[in-house]
Design an enzyme around this catalytic site. Sequence first.
Site, PDB file in Angstrom:
ATOM      1  CG  ASP A  89      -2.876   6.850   3.193  1.00 24.70           C
ATOM      2  OD1 ASP A  89      -2.246   7.903   3.381  1.00 24.70           O
ATOM      3  OD2 ASP A  89      -2.333   5.734   3.129  1.00 24.70           O
TER       4      ASP A  89
ATOM      5  CB  THR B 239      -0.923   0.016   1.227  1.00 26.69           C
ATOM      6  OG1 THR B 239      -0.122  -0.081   2.417  1.00 26.69           O
ATOM      7  CG2 THR B 239      -1.900  -1.157   1.181  1.00 26.69           C
TER       8      THR B 239
END
Length: 234
Positions: A203, A90
């Site tokens: 994010d 990520t």
Amino acid sequence: MSTHINAPEGAIADKILLPGDPLRAKFIAETFLENPVCYNEVRGMFGFTGTYKGVKVSVQGTGMGQPSLSIYVHELFDCYGVQKAIRVGTCGAVSENVELRDVILANGACTDSSLQSQRFGLMHYAPVADFELLNTAYNKSKELGLKAVVGPCASSDRFYDDNENWKLWKKYGVVVIEMEAAELYTLAAEFKRKALAILTVSDHIVKGTATTAEERQTTFKDMMKLALETIITE
């Protein structure tokens, strides 16, 4: 066997996916691989080997940050003969041109890690992806109908960056921040192996949006499938 991987000779494939989260390694093995066998549980850092479309593939958790990844990747290259390694992880976006859950193909990796200064002193090294893996992944993303953004990442040793150093990286074209790719690319260069980081935006640092912990662990299937399709392509 090596110090941190309790696998007998031949248990690990020469093609491997490298998620940071060991539970993501378990999820990939159970979701995508046929007949997965767990070869490592040392320190809870799961490793599995199975087949994908008839090709032997392994998946090994590496932990968070470059020092942790460095241990596992060094042993995989040096002790187990791994030839191709794709990080599946990520990242936090700093470019307005990417969105949550976009797939990023990191063609290079800036870093603030002291691992590089320990190696190179006052010299500067530019860690880059293997072009063949990068090109294959980009073409496979088109075949799969995925939005894949090619661009540089920055591998930071700091997760909580009060100084907001990401703003300077963003100014120079970095699209996402993560914590491992630079060391993976550097070790691949040292051992003459092929490596690529395929990342999913979990994010957005600029926009202030984020996915949940459960989503990060289990739902980024586009990245996982793309990595598998890429690594089995000769």
